[in-house]
Design a protein around this motif. Sequence first.
Motif, PDB file in Angstrom:
ATOM      1  N   GLY A 111       0.783  -1.254   0.175  1.00  0.00           N
ATOM      2  CA  GLY A 111       0.049  -0.037  -0.017  1.00  0.00           C
ATOM      3  C   GLY A 111       0.921   1.500   0.108  1.00  0.00           C
ATOM      4  O   GLY A 111       0.217   2.207   0.326  1.00  0.00           O
TER       5      GLY A 111
ATOM      6  N   LEU B 202      -4.234  -4.107  -2.143  1.00  0.00           N
ATOM      7  CA  LEU B 202      -5.013  -3.005  -2.225  1.00  0.00           C
ATOM      8  C   LEU B 202      -5.164  -2.347  -3.762  1.00  0.00           C
ATOM      9  O   LEU B 202      -6.108  -2.201  -4.062  1.00  0.00           O
TER      10      LEU B 202
ATOM     11  N   TYR C 141      -3.546   6.347  -3.462  1.00  0.00           N
ATOM     12  CA  TYR C 141      -2.352   6.673  -2.682  1.00  0.00           C
ATOM     13  C   TYR C 141      -2.120   8.177  -2.498  1.00  0.00           C
ATOM     14  O   TYR C 141      -1.475   8.403  -1.422  1.00  0.00           O
TER      15      TYR C 141
ATOM     16  N   MET D  58      -4.101   9.309   0.483  1.00  0.00           N
ATOM     17  CA  MET D  58      -3.316   8.740   1.914  1.00  0.00           C
ATOM     18  C   MET D  58      -2.226   9.722   2.039  1.00  0.00           C
ATOM     19  O   MET D  58      -2.281  10.082   3.280  1.00  0.00           O
TER      20      MET D  58
ATOM     21  N   ARG E 106      -5.118   3.173   4.375  1.00  0.00           N
ATOM     22  CA  ARG E 106      -5.644   2.626   3.314  1.00  0.00           C
ATOM     23  C   ARG E 106      -7.053   2.344   3.238  1.00  0.00           C
ATOM     24  O   ARG E 106      -7.720   2.697   2.200  1.00  0.00           O
TER      25      ARG E 106
END
Length: 206
Positions: free
Chosen positions: A116, A167, A182, A185, A192
């Motif tokens: 992730g 993921l 991504y 995040m 995630r």
Amino acid sequence: MRWTDLKECCDYYNINYKSLCTYMQKNKISKEEALSHYYQYYKYNRFTYNHVTYDSFAACCMAYEIKPICVRRYAKRKHFLLRHALSSYLNYHNKRKIYFCGQEYITFTSCCRAFGCNASYVSAYAKRHGISREEALKFYINRIEKQEGQKIDSRTFVFRDSIYHDLSDCCRNLGINVRSVYGYMWRTKKSRVEAVEYYYTKPFVE
């Protein structure tokens, strides 16, 4: 060698039975003539690499889990014969492999995705701090674990009681852009699961 029927003969030589029948009808030729034509094509297209003979160049590439089109493009760009191109491409391909936490990954990017993490961020962090990419990846993994309050298992990802391979697999199944996840995040410091939830509930937000 004698055969019980035409299809059995085709199966032995890896010839498409329906294609052969169509070729016979279209050209109004006998079974023997059609078989001779396809057999010559079959022999011509067989490909030998590392003392192993494959039904075709594509079959050889598939055995090594690489895309034939990539090798053909590489051969064309480098002006190599296919066998030379395949050998060179495999060497390059193998150099890109990475071993991390006891597992082998095809590329560093695929390794990061399994945990992730964004590979570009990890590489930039490694360069900025003068450490290896593996050390940088461990830093990001620890960071995510602190955010999520649990250890990351690179093999699975759970979202809304459904288990996914990772993921990327989850995002692909839900129709979500994994790169957007991504980015979200790292911009928001969300986990995630929270990032996927954000895009899952707001599918039209980029």
